[in-house]
Design a protein around this motif. Structure first.
Motif, mmCIF file in Angstrom:
data_model
loop_
_atom_site.group_PDB
_atom_site.id
_atom_site.type_symbol
_atom_site.label_atom_id
_atom_site.label_comp_id
_atom_site.label_asym_id
_atom_site.label_seq_id
_atom_site.Cartn_x
_atom_site.Cartn_y
_atom_site.Cartn_z
ATOM 1 N N GLY A 20 0.789 -1.232 0.000
ATOM 2 C CA GLY A 20 0.000 0.000 0.000
ATOM 3 C C GLY A 20 0.817 1.274 0.000
ATOM 4 O O GLY A 20 0.310 2.336 0.365
ATOM 5 N N SER A 99 3.590 -8.443 4.011
ATOM 6 C CA SER A 99 2.395 -7.725 3.598
ATOM 7 C C SER A 99 1.294 -7.960 4.626
ATOM 8 O O SER A 99 1.378 -8.872 5.461
ATOM 9 N N GLU A 100 0.258 -7.135 4.564
ATOM 10 C CA GLU A 100 -0.794 -7.202 5.579
ATOM 11 C C GLU A 100 -1.449 -8.577 5.634
ATOM 12 O O GLU A 100 -1.778 -9.074 6.711
ATOM 13 N N SER A 150 6.678 3.743 14.177
ATOM 14 C CA SER A 150 5.715 4.403 13.308
ATOM 15 C C SER A 150 5.679 5.874 13.692
ATOM 16 O O SER A 150 6.251 6.274 14.698
ATOM 17 N N GLU A 151 5.046 6.660 12.893
ATOM 18 C CA GLU A 151 4.877 8.100 13.116
ATOM 19 C C GLU A 151 6.152 8.873 12.791
ATOM 20 O O GLU A 151 6.110 9.880 12.113
ATOM 21 N N LYS A 171 5.568 5.882 7.935
ATOM 22 C CA LYS A 171 4.676 4.728 8.039
ATOM 23 C C LYS A 171 3.358 5.155 8.672
ATOM 24 O O LYS A 171 3.333 5.880 9.660
ATOM 25 N N ALA A 172 2.286 4.711 8.075
ATOM 26 C CA ALA A 172 0.950 5.015 8.578
ATOM 27 C C ALA A 172 0.012 3.961 8.002
ATOM 28 O O ALA A 172 0.459 2.970 7.417
ATOM 29 N N GLU A 173 -1.281 4.181 8.175
ATOM 30 C CA GLU A 173 -2.237 3.242 7.576
ATOM 31 C C GLU A 173 -1.992 3.158 6.081
ATOM 32 O O GLU A 173 -2.054 2.084 5.487
ATOM 33 N N THR A 174 -1.691 4.322 5.473
ATOM 34 C CA THR A 174 -1.193 4.370 4.104
ATOM 35 C C THR A 174 0.181 5.022 4.145
ATOM 36 O O THR A 174 0.301 6.224 4.341
ATOM 37 N N SER A 175 1.218 4.230 4.015
ATOM 38 C CA SER A 175 2.585 4.752 4.096
ATOM 39 C C SER A 175 2.911 5.560 2.851
ATOM 40 O O SER A 175 2.523 5.194 1.735
ATOM 41 N N GLN A 176 3.632 6.665 3.048
ATOM 42 C CA GLN A 176 3.975 7.554 1.942
ATOM 43 C C GLN A 176 5.478 7.797 1.892
ATOM 44 O O GLN A 176 6.164 7.732 2.905
#
Length: 216
Positions: A20, A99-100, A150-151, A171-176
């Motif tokens: 993702g 992966s998730e 994370s964060e 990193k997050a629910e949707t990593s960018q």
């Protein structure tokens, strides 16, 4: 069936589909490489001129990854302050991400990992001089995703000795992630800018560490 991929073979498409990962559209997402860069002393510039001259001399013959690390990356990390507190260095750090749905596992080893416990600060990937940096981008991003925190942002730094590029990932629910421009050692002052960016990143982490220590 679980698919196991070596980090050096991962593609951006696989990171997008399986993990993702998305590229940030906001130019401010990775502003650290462009703004508030520190100045270099004359002595630091002299050291970088020596690094440049040594690399250009050695590049008459094929330069492999260990030489890139020794001749170019090691002095750059030293000048940026990554060999001093609060940082530590690990070589060939083994990592694995899933992966998730746990259908895909990426395994590999980070060439040079700069960390400030308990989180990673900088993932450094070195390539031989005649390699493009393009395949190194998804490889570095995969290893950056393996950071247990994370964060907090994780930064990447990839180089083949002559070319350099920085990466940032959150990193997050949707990593960018986002990329810096490409810098080249044989361009006039690019190597100065590379060290300025490294210093800027080191300073950000130091300031964050000091703030956390004061508030705790």
């Amino acid at each position: 069936m679980v698919q196991i991929i070596q980090g050096k073979d991962i593609t951006l498409a696989q990171l997008i589909d399986e993990f993702g990962l998305q590229r940030a559209d906001n130019a401010q997402f990775f502003s650290e490489w462009q703004h508030d860069l520190p100045e270099l002393s004359d002595l630091e510039k002299q050291s970088l001129n020596e690094v440049k001259a040594e690399y250009l001399h050695l590049s008459r013959y094929q330069i492999l990854e260990p030489v890139v690390k020794m001749v170019v990356l090691s002095p750059l990390l030293r000048l940026a302050g990554f060999y001093q507190p609060p940082f530590y260095i690990a070589l060939e750090q083994q990592v694995e991400i899933c992966s998730e749905d746990e259908g895909t596992i990426v395994r590999g080893s980070i060439d040079i990992l700069v960390f400030k416990p308990p989180f990673w600060v900088l993932v450094v990937e070195a390539k031989r001089a005649d390699y493009s940096l393009v395949p190194a981008i998804p490889q570095a991003l995969a290893y950056m995703l393996a950071d247990v925190s994370s964060e907090k942002p994780v930064f990447g730094f990839i180089s083949n000795g002559n070319e350099f590029r920085f990466l940032k990932l959150i990193k997050a629910e949707t990593s960018q992630y986002a990329l810096s421009d490409l810098f080249a050692l044989d361009s006039r002052d690019d190597i100065y800018t590379v060290v300025k960016v490294l210093k800027r990143l080191a300073g950000l982490i130091r300031n964050t560490s000091a703030t956390l220590s004061t508030s705790s």
